[in-house]
Design a protein around this motif. Structure first.
Motif, PDB file in Angstrom:
ATOM      1  N   ILE A 191      -9.375  -1.413   6.093  1.00 25.73           N
ATOM      2  CA  ILE A 191      -9.210  -0.023   5.634  1.00 25.73           C
ATOM      3  C   ILE A 191      -7.743   0.388   5.721  1.00 25.73           C
ATOM      4  CG2 ILE A 191      -9.767   2.386   6.153  1.00 25.73           C
ATOM      5  CD1 ILE A 191     -12.201   1.140   5.058  1.00 25.73           C
ATOM      6  N   ASN A 192      -7.063   0.002   6.798  1.00 24.65           N
ATOM      7  CA  ASN A 192      -5.648   0.343   6.951  1.00 24.65           C
ATOM      8  C   ASN A 192      -4.792  -0.337   5.889  1.00 24.65           C
ATOM      9  OD1 ASN A 192      -5.391   2.207   9.188  1.00 24.65           O
ATOM     10  ND2 ASN A 192      -6.201   0.550  10.441  1.00 24.65           N
ATOM     11  N   MET A 205      -5.784  -1.246   2.915  1.00 24.49           N
ATOM     12  CA  MET A 205      -6.051  -0.586   1.650  1.00 24.49           C
ATOM     13  C   MET A 205      -5.332   0.758   1.566  1.00 24.49           C
ATOM     14  SD  MET A 205      -9.536   0.255  -0.253  1.00 24.49           S
ATOM     15  CE  MET A 205      -9.572   1.795  -1.109  1.00 24.49           C
ATOM     16  N   SER A 206      -5.405   1.536   2.596  1.00 25.10           N
ATOM     17  CA  SER A 206      -4.751   2.842   2.619  1.00 25.10           C
ATOM     18  C   SER A 206      -3.248   2.722   2.369  1.00 25.10           C
ATOM     19  CB  SER A 206      -5.011   3.512   3.970  1.00 25.10           C
ATOM     20  OG  SER A 206      -4.260   4.687   4.082  1.00 25.10           O
ATOM     21  N   ASP A 207      -2.623   1.788   3.057  1.00 31.31           N
ATOM     22  CA  ASP A 207      -1.172   1.624   2.916  1.00 31.31           C
ATOM     23  C   ASP A 207      -0.793   1.036   1.556  1.00 31.31           C
ATOM     24  OD1 ASP A 207      -0.884   2.765   5.377  1.00 31.31           O
ATOM     25  OD2 ASP A 207      -0.510   0.883   6.440  1.00 31.31           O
ATOM     26  N   LEU A 221      -2.411   1.612  -1.234  1.00 23.82           N
ATOM     27  CA  LEU A 221      -2.516   2.742  -2.156  1.00 23.82           C
ATOM     28  C   LEU A 221      -1.304   3.662  -2.018  1.00 23.82           C
ATOM     29  CD1 LEU A 221      -6.312   3.563  -1.769  1.00 23.82           C
ATOM     30  CD2 LEU A 221      -5.191   2.670  -3.818  1.00 23.82           C
ATOM     31  N   SER A 222      -0.860   3.893  -0.792  1.00 21.24           N
ATOM     32  CA  SER A 222       0.315   4.742  -0.545  1.00 21.24           C
ATOM     33  C   SER A 222       1.576   4.155  -1.175  1.00 21.24           C
ATOM     34  CB  SER A 222       0.547   4.923   0.951  1.00 21.24           C
ATOM     35  OG  SER A 222      -0.505   5.649   1.520  1.00 21.24           O
ATOM     36  N   TYR A 258     -11.635  -1.853  -2.432  1.00 23.89           N
ATOM     37  CA  TYR A 258     -12.393  -2.337  -1.284  1.00 23.89           C
ATOM     38  C   TYR A 258     -13.818  -2.582  -1.752  1.00 23.89           C
ATOM     39  CZ  TYR A 258     -13.734  -2.233   3.706  1.00 23.89           C
ATOM     40  OH  TYR A 258     -14.167  -2.528   4.973  1.00 23.89           O
ATOM     41  N   ILE A 268     -14.217   9.350   2.620  1.00 26.19           N
ATOM     42  CA  ILE A 268     -12.981   9.442   1.846  1.00 26.19           C
ATOM     43  C   ILE A 268     -13.010  10.637   0.894  1.00 26.19           C
ATOM     44  CG2 ILE A 268     -11.522   8.247   0.143  1.00 26.19           C
ATOM     45  CD1 ILE A 268     -11.483   7.053   2.993  1.00 26.19           C
ATOM     46  N   GLY A 313     -11.014   9.604  -3.721  1.00 24.70           N
ATOM     47  CA  GLY A 313     -10.729   8.245  -3.275  1.00 24.70           C
ATOM     48  C   GLY A 313     -11.930   7.326  -3.294  1.00 24.70           C
ATOM     49  N   GLN A 343     -12.370   3.891  -5.210  1.00 23.96           N
ATOM     50  CA  GLN A 343     -11.723   2.661  -4.747  1.00 23.96           C
ATOM     51  C   GLN A 343     -12.686   1.790  -3.924  1.00 23.96           C
ATOM     52  OE1 GLN A 343      -8.937   3.784  -6.921  1.00 23.96           O
ATOM     53  NE2 GLN A 343      -8.443   1.946  -5.824  1.00 23.96           N
TER      54      GLN A 343
END
Length: 171
Positions: free
Chosen positions: A37-38, A40-42, A44-45, A52, A67, A71, A74
């Protein structure tokens, strides 16, 4: 280490145009999903198209609710990529990859949408970098075929570079 390796491969794949697969092995409770998850989040950022996927309806729906609607797109199921465009995703994170099925077809799949490709090949085709979080020791339900060897076999057939240097231990 897992995070850095994946991030560097995504950046590398933009330059060398080669496909990569990372296999992250570990038991339950080792933090695989948290790392996924981390990442993926980063991603996207940073502007990457990160998605995912999982074979678990309960887990996917929980993530979508947490989310929110913007979001939630995704977060998909393994069978969401049946007819997806090749290399349309920068990084596809497949959590619980031991839940992969032989094909994405189900009793609800329309005849004209059916695919003869193995589900793992659909995932490998859609993304430049595939990350498989897997636990070979988990009990697999009937029709689930995911394993490290199965994924590696399909990567080798497609000349996709495999990175299996990363492990989580807690058995």
């Amino acid at each position: 280490v897992v995070y850095d390796k994946i991030f560097s491969l995504v950046k590398k794949s933009f330059h060398d145009k080669e496909k990569h697969a990372v296999i992250v092995k570990g038991g339950p409770g080792t933090g695989k999903s948290v790392v996924a998850i981390n990442i993926m989040s980063d991603m996207l950022s940073e502007g990457y198209n990160a998605q995912y996927a999982t074979g678990s309806r309960a887990f996917t729906e929980t993530l979508r609710k947490a989310i929110g609607t913007r979001g939630g797109v995704q977060f998909n199921y393994f069978n969401s990529y049946m007819n997806a465009e090749s290399n349309s995703v920068d990084v596809l994170i497949s959590d619980e990859a031991h839940r992969l099925r032989k094909t994405s077809n189900s009793r609800f799949t329309k005849r004209e949408e059916r695919s003869d490709l193995p589900q793992v090949e659909e995932l490998l085709d859609v993304a430049r970098v595939n990350v498989f979080f897997i636990d070979d020791r988990q009990i697999v339900r009937p029709k689930e075929v995911g394993s490290v060897e199965y994924i590696k076999e399909h990567c080798e057939e497609r000349d996709i570079k495999i990175h299996e240097k990363i492990f989580f231990f807690r058995y």
